[in-house]
Every structure is written in structure tokens, then in C-alpha cells.
Design a protein around this motif. Structure first.
Motif, mmCIF file in Angstrom:
data_model
loop_
_atom_site.group_PDB
_atom_site.id
_atom_site.type_symbol
_atom_site.label_atom_id
_atom_site.label_comp_id
_atom_site.label_asym_id
_atom_site.label_seq_id
_atom_site.Cartn_x
_atom_site.Cartn_y
_atom_site.Cartn_z
ATOM 1 N N VAL A 127 -59.541 34.117 -52.799
ATOM 2 C CA VAL A 127 -58.415 33.534 -52.040
ATOM 3 C C VAL A 127 -57.099 34.166 -52.483
ATOM 4 O O VAL A 127 -56.245 34.522 -51.655
ATOM 5 C CB VAL A 127 -58.394 32.004 -52.247
ATOM 6 N N ALA A 128 -56.928 34.311 -53.794
ATOM 7 C CA ALA A 128 -55.687 34.906 -54.297
ATOM 8 C C ALA A 128 -55.574 36.362 -53.873
ATOM 9 O O ALA A 128 -54.467 36.853 -53.575
ATOM 10 C CB ALA A 128 -55.644 34.793 -55.826
ATOM 11 N N GLY A 129 -56.697 37.098 -53.822
ATOM 12 C CA GLY A 129 -56.664 38.486 -53.371
ATOM 13 C C GLY A 129 -56.235 38.595 -51.916
ATOM 14 O O GLY A 129 -55.420 39.476 -51.560
ATOM 15 N N CYS A 130 -56.756 37.717 -51.082
ATOM 16 C CA CYS A 130 -56.350 37.726 -49.664
ATOM 17 C C CYS A 130 -54.872 37.390 -49.523
ATOM 18 O O CYS A 130 -54.131 38.041 -48.750
ATOM 19 C CB CYS A 130 -57.202 36.735 -48.870
ATOM 20 N N PHE A 131 -54.427 36.383 -50.287
ATOM 21 C CA PHE A 131 -53.022 35.988 -50.216
ATOM 22 C C PHE A 131 -52.121 37.108 -50.715
ATOM 23 O O PHE A 131 -51.068 37.407 -50.130
ATOM 24 C CB PHE A 131 -52.825 34.724 -51.070
ATOM 25 N N SER A 132 -52.537 37.755 -51.790
ATOM 26 C CA SER A 132 -51.742 38.844 -52.349
ATOM 27 C C SER A 132 -51.666 40.019 -51.386
ATOM 28 O O SER A 132 -50.599 40.621 -51.213
ATOM 29 C CB SER A 132 -52.350 39.288 -53.683
ATOM 30 N N GLY A 133 -52.802 40.358 -50.756
ATOM 31 C CA GLY A 133 -52.788 41.462 -49.793
ATOM 32 C C GLY A 133 -51.868 41.175 -48.624
ATOM 33 O O GLY A 133 -51.108 42.055 -48.177
ATOM 34 N N LEU A 134 -51.931 39.938 -48.101
ATOM 35 C CA LEU A 134 -51.067 39.574 -46.983
ATOM 36 C C LEU A 134 -49.603 39.625 -47.391
ATOM 37 O O LEU A 134 -48.740 40.149 -46.648
ATOM 38 C CB LEU A 134 -51.430 38.172 -46.494
ATOM 39 N N MET A 135 -49.262 39.118 -48.584
ATOM 40 C CA MET A 135 -47.870 39.141 -49.044
ATOM 41 C C MET A 135 -47.395 40.577 -49.270
ATOM 42 O O MET A 135 -46.260 40.930 -48.903
ATOM 43 C CB MET A 135 -47.739 38.319 -50.330
ATOM 44 N N ALA A 136 -48.258 41.433 -49.884
ATOM 45 C CA ALA A 136 -47.864 42.822 -50.115
ATOM 46 C C ALA A 136 -47.617 43.542 -48.795
ATOM 47 O O ALA A 136 -46.676 44.360 -48.661
ATOM 48 C CB ALA A 136 -48.950 43.535 -50.910
ATOM 49 N N GLY A 137 -48.462 43.258 -47.794
ATOM 50 C CA GLY A 137 -48.259 43.888 -46.486
ATOM 51 C C GLY A 137 -46.965 43.455 -45.838
ATOM 52 O O GLY A 137 -46.234 44.269 -45.260
#
Length: 594
Positions: A127-137
Motif C-alpha cells: 500500500v505504501a509503495g502504491c501511495f509513494s509511486g502516485l505521490m512521486a508521479g
């Protein structure tokens, strides 16, 4: 604040910050994904581990160092300042998201060595990886699918691979000792060699070798060994694949495909190795707890002098604890059977003990008995045995389980107490006899005969039965003492006392009131019934032969209790009757007229 405490606050956060920077620089240098995204992102795992381990102040310090390390590494890799800031925010956000989803300040109380906590952490990392990827994008303006998927997968894998290793080592002292041993060093070298063999050449498909290395590490070192082995495989695989040296580049032409395959390979390693590692870890912990419990039980038995045993009637075999063997006098290497133990029982107790065992075996009853055991010449031990029968589903007794307590000290103490009690009772009886007995004549003294009179008065009051007393006095006793001496006088007193004691009947009592005076108490007797008794006493005394030429006679005053009289009145009446007998010429008895 002391220097040592200050170093504790700043030292470890700096170490984690430098580790984050070093891993980020290496990962970015060996990048396999687009826009500078590595196949596995270890810094994420390092930051999450720090957040889960540290307290609030160290956590804030680590966040500052990681933020600085993120900006430095991203700018060094060629990203713009704004993009680097966006990546940094995403890196920090992913770590804190895992931290809060794992319980926040209570996260340190959630060890990953438990399977459910690991599953929770794995879901949280994804979940944190998905959230981090979305925020980085969003922060970098790069919302392409390759960027988002690569960022998500590498960050999630970084947490899944690196964080458990750090937490296992930090939270479990046993894992720390295991990883710092020579056995651990050789095991990790084997894992590294197998990883190099698998990813360092493309001629043979040897990707199964790392799986073998994980199995070896798991079998030797348990949970921490499996996690460390996966980290070693991920590191070596990433480096060799980056240099196009492994089989991954042979079968996959594009970087995206190579990264995806390697990531799936790591996920497969984690999924296949961790369940076995958890099972082995639980087994080791269970064995350790069992060994600890056994040691504590043995220490408790030794301190309490209590042993346990288990007897199987089917084959006459028995199992004994060390303390039970010690109590019986057996060597710890021995395994005596029931009959061998029964032979130690004292011959006087053996049949009784056998009966207890037979009854417990045949009827599945609990048992408890004390017995003596002869361990050697003069070495007798008192034991207290208690236990119960074990039966199968059909009610048939399969074994007897019991405890054995050395109660020798208690038995000896009880024996000494019994001896002391008997001695005390004997001495008390002697004291009581001395207190109630006239020393010269051996008959009851004044205190005792008056007590008898008081009891007879109580009986008269409640039952209404008659009561008579007789006061006896030796005639001219002073003249006997003056003429023949006190020694002869004492002899006269003793002889008269013997005659009076011999004339007692039923409930009668007699005692020496003092000097030459005696008192008879006749419960349930009237005064007119005592004439024959008084005459017989005087006749027996007249028939006595004395060593010196002398005549010894008695005067007796008899009084019967009348209504309205008390004890003093009755004694006064007997004294008056005695005085009347003296005045009438002595050597006679007189009854007081009511």
C-alpha cells in the motif's frame, strides 16, 4: 544531557542516514528502470526500519538525515531540484505511512517474527509503495505507467527485502548472536557463491541455486538467515544483472522486462522461503521455551526436594526426573523399573505401597501415601508420593504419574516433636502429682483433698446425693515425737496413711490436711453408714506392731452435709465432732449432731 545520551540520539540516526545515501547512490548508479528508478530500492527498507525501531526524537533526526540524503542522491543522479524534492517527499511519506499503519508509536511492540505481523507488514509495504509511486508521479509531473509501476514495485520490494533483516537483528538478541557467528559467515558466503553462480553467467539456467542457498540459510539460522539470504541474493542479482552478466538479460531484451522478471523472482523467493523460516523459527523458540521450562522445573524440584516419575504397567518401565533419581539414591544414568524401586521400600511398608499401586492401576484412582525408603545401611529416607492414573479412551490404565517428595526432615521433626510432647506430658504429670501429693506419705495433700471436696459439693448440689466427711487426728502425736523422735513420728504417719488409703472405697478420697490430721471425703454416703468403717480403721491401727513400745490411736469426727451448709460449715462441723471425740477420751469416732 550526558555525552553518552547525546551520542545515542544522534549516532544511530546518522548511521541510518548514511546507509540510506550509500544504498541510494549504488541503486541509482545500477539503475535498470526508466527515469533513474532502480529495480530494488533498499533505502525505503532502511528508512522504514528506522521509523519502527526509534523513539520520537531519533525518528525526527533520522527523517532530517534521510531527507538530506534523498536530495543529494537524486540531484547527483541528474534529477532537477523540484523533481528531487518531489521524490524526497514521496520517500518520506511512504515510510511514515508504513509506520502509522503498523501502529505508530506502538509499532515497536509488533515484532515481525510473528507470521501475522509479517503479513500485515507485507500488505502495508505494498500500500505504501502504491501511495509513494502516485505521490512521486504527481510531484514530479511524470504520471506514465512505466514510471508509476517501476516506482511502486521497487519501493515495495525494498521494504519487503531490507526492513525484516534489520528488525530481526535489532529485536531478537538470539538472531544477533546467530548472525555474528562463524557459522553465519560461512552460510552467507555459500549463499553469495550460489547467487554469483546463478546470475554471473548465462550459459546454464541456474536460478534454482539461490533457492538452495535460502534453504541452507533457513535451516542453519532460521528466520534471520532467510531474510539475510534474500537480501544478499537481491543485491548480487541486481548488480550482475545491471552489467548484463546473468540469464535475465539473455531471455529478456528490454530493461522493463528484466526488472519485472527479477522483481517477480524476488517475490517468489520471499513467498517460498518465509513460511518455512517461520515454522523453523517457531520450532526453535518452542524448543528453547521447553528447555527453559525443563531447567526451571528441575531447579524448582531440586529446591523443593520434589521429583516426578511416570510408570507404565504394560512393560514395567518407568521414567524419573533427576531429583526423583537423587531422592531414591539412583545414578542419573540409571533407568530403574518399578520393581527395582519397590525393592528400596522399607520391608514393613512394602506390601502397603504395592497395594496402593495395584489399586490405582486397576481402578484408575488417585493415590497418596507416605513410606520409608532404605537407600543403604543406616540411610532411611521418608518420602511422600502422590499421583494419579492415566487411562486411554476405553478406560484402561496406561500409566501412573506421580510426584515424590523427600520429607525426611519433616518426619524427623515430627518424631522429635512427639518425643518432646510425650516428655512434656510426663513432666506435667509429674509436676501435677508433686503439686497434689504429700511428700512424706504419698497420699493427696491438703490442696488436692480440698479440691475433691469441692467437686463432691458440686455433685451434691446438682444431684442431691448425700455427702459426709471425716476428720482424722492421731492422739498424742506430739508426745510420740518428743519421746521417740521425729523419724519415728514420720513412720507412724506413713503407716496410718497406708491404712487410710487401703480403706478407700468407690468414690471415696482421703488426704493429709497437715501435721497429724487427715480428711476423708465420702460422696453418696450418710454419716450413720460410716460407723463400721471408722471402727475397722481403729482396729487395724490397734493391731499394728511398732518398733518402739508405744500405743497409737485415732480420734475421728464425722459430719454430714446438711441443707444450707457450705464447704466451710461442713469442715467446721467435722472439727467439732473431732473435738468431742477427743474430749470423750480419744480413740473413738463421733458424729456431729445436726
Amino acid at each position: 544531557m550526558s555525552r553518552q545520551k547525546s551520542a545515542g540520539y544522534f549516532g544511530w540516526p546518522i548511521v541510518f542516514g548514511l546507509a540510506w545515501l550509500a544504498c541510494a547512490l549504488v541503486a541509482l548508479d545500477l539503475t535498470q528502470g526508466e527515469d533513474g528508478i532502480a529495480a530494488v530500492w533498499p533505502p525505503s527498507g532502511i528508512f522504514v526500519a528506522a521509523l519502527l525501531l526509534f523513539g520520537p526524537r531519533r525518528r525526527r533526526m533520522t527523517t532530517l538525515y534521510v531527507a538530506a540524503a534523498s536530495m543529494i542522491s537524486n540531484v547527483w543522479a541528474g534529477s532537477g531540484v523540484l523533481d528531487s524534492a518531489g521524490y524526497t517527499v514521496a520517500n518520506l511519506a511512504e515510510g511514515y505511512l508504513v509506520f502509522y499503519l503498523m501502529g505508530g508509536n506502538k509499532a515497536s511492540l509488533t515484532p515481525l517474527s510473528r507470521p501475522l505481523n509479517t503479513l500485515r507488514f507485507a500488505a502495508t509495504a505494498i500500500v505504501a509503495g502504491c501511495f509513494s509511486g502516485l505521490m512521486a508521479g504527481l510531484l514530479s509531473g511524470n504520471m506514465t505507467y512505466p514510471f508509476l509501476s517501476s516506482w511502486t514495485s521497487t519501493v515495495s520490494l525494498g521494504m519487503l527485502v531490507v526492513t525484516p533483516v534489520i528488525l530481526f537483528i535489532a529485536q531478537d538478541p538470539q538472531d544477533q548472536r546467530a548472525l555474528l557467528s562463524m557459522r553465519s559467515l560461512w552460510t552467507m558466503m555459500v549463499v553469495a557463491i550460489l547467487s554469483v553462480a546463478a546470475f554471473g553467467q548465462a550459459d546454464m539456467p541456474l536460478l534454482f541455486l539461490p533457492v538452495l542457498g535460502i534453504a541452507v540459510a533457513t535451516a542453519i539460522m532460521g528466520l534471520s538467515g532467510a531474510a539475510t539470504a534474500v537480501t544478499i541474493i537481491a543485491t548480487i542479482g541486481s548488480i550482475l544483472t545491471a552489467f548484463n552478466a546473468g540469464p535475465v538479460t539473455l531471455f529478456f531484451s528490454t530493461t522493463e522486462e528484466q526488472v519485472l522478471f527479477f522483481q517477480l523472482y524476488l517475490v517468489a523467493l520471499l513467498g517460498s522461503s518465509m513460511p518455512l523460516a517461520y515454522l523453523l523459527s517457531e520450532r526453535e523458540h518452542a524448543l528453547a521455551r521447553t528447555a527453559e521450562s525443563a531447567a526451571l522445573l528441575e531447579a524448582a524440584e531440586r529446591a523443593a526436594k520434589v521429583g516426578h516419575w511416570r510408570f507404565q504397567p504394560g512393560d514395567n518401565s518407568a521414567r524419573w526426573s533427576r531429583e526423583a533419581l537423587r531422592i531414591c539414591g539412583f545414578d542419573e544414568s540409571e533407568s530403574p523399573g518399578f520393581e527395582q524401586w519397590l525393592a528400596l521400600i522399607h520391608p514393613d511398608d512394602r506390601d502397603r505401597v504395592r497395594a496402593f499401586v495395584v489399586e490405582a492401576t486397576s481402578q484408575a484412582l488417585p493415590f497418596a501415601f507416605e513410606t520409608r525408603m532404605v537407600r543403604g545401611p543406616g540411610d532411611i529416607v521418608h518420602i511422600d508420593c502422590r499421583g494419579q492414573a492415566e487411562a486411554d479412551s476405553h478406560g484402561k490404565v496406561t500409566a501412573l504419574f506421580g510426584t515424590m517428595m523427600d520429607v525426611t526432615e519433616r518426619a524427623e521433626t515430627m518424631a522429635q516433636l512427639e518425643i518432646a510432647r510425650a516428655k512434656a506430658e510426663r513432666e506435667a504429670a509429674e509436676v501435677r502429682m508433686l503439686a497434689e501429693t504429700d511428700a512424706l506419705t504419698g497420699m493427696p495433700n491438703r490442696r488436692c483433698i480440698l479440691a475433691n471436696l469441692a467437686e463432691a459439693m458440686d455433685a451434691h448440689e446438682f444431684q442431691g446425693e448425700p455427702l459426709t466427711v471425716a476428720m482424722v487426728d492421731i492422739d498424742h502425736f506430739k508426745a510420740i515425737n518428743d519421746e521417740f523422735g521425729h523419724e519415728v513420728g514420720d513412720t507412724v504417719l506413713k503407716q496410718i496413711a497406708a491404712i487410710l488409703m487401703d480403706e478407700l472405697r468407690s468414690d471415696d478420697s482421703v488426704g493429709r490436711m497437715g501435721g497429724e490430721e487427715f480428711l476423708f471425703v465420702f460422696p453418696k454416703r450418710r454419716a450413720d453408714e460410716l460407723d463400721p468403717r471408722c471402727d475397722r480403721i481403729r482396729e487395724r491401727l490397734a493391731a499394728e506392731e511398732w518398733e518402739h513400745p508405744m500405743t497409737v490411736t485415732l480420734s475421728i469426727g464425722v459430719a454430714e452435709l446438711q441443707p444450707g451448709l457450705d464447704e466451710r460449715d461442713l469442715l467446721r462441723a467435722a472439727d467439732k465432732a473431732l473435738y468431742e471425740a477427743k474430749r470423750a477420751g480419744r480413740n473413738r469416732h463421733t458424729v456431729h449432731a445436726a
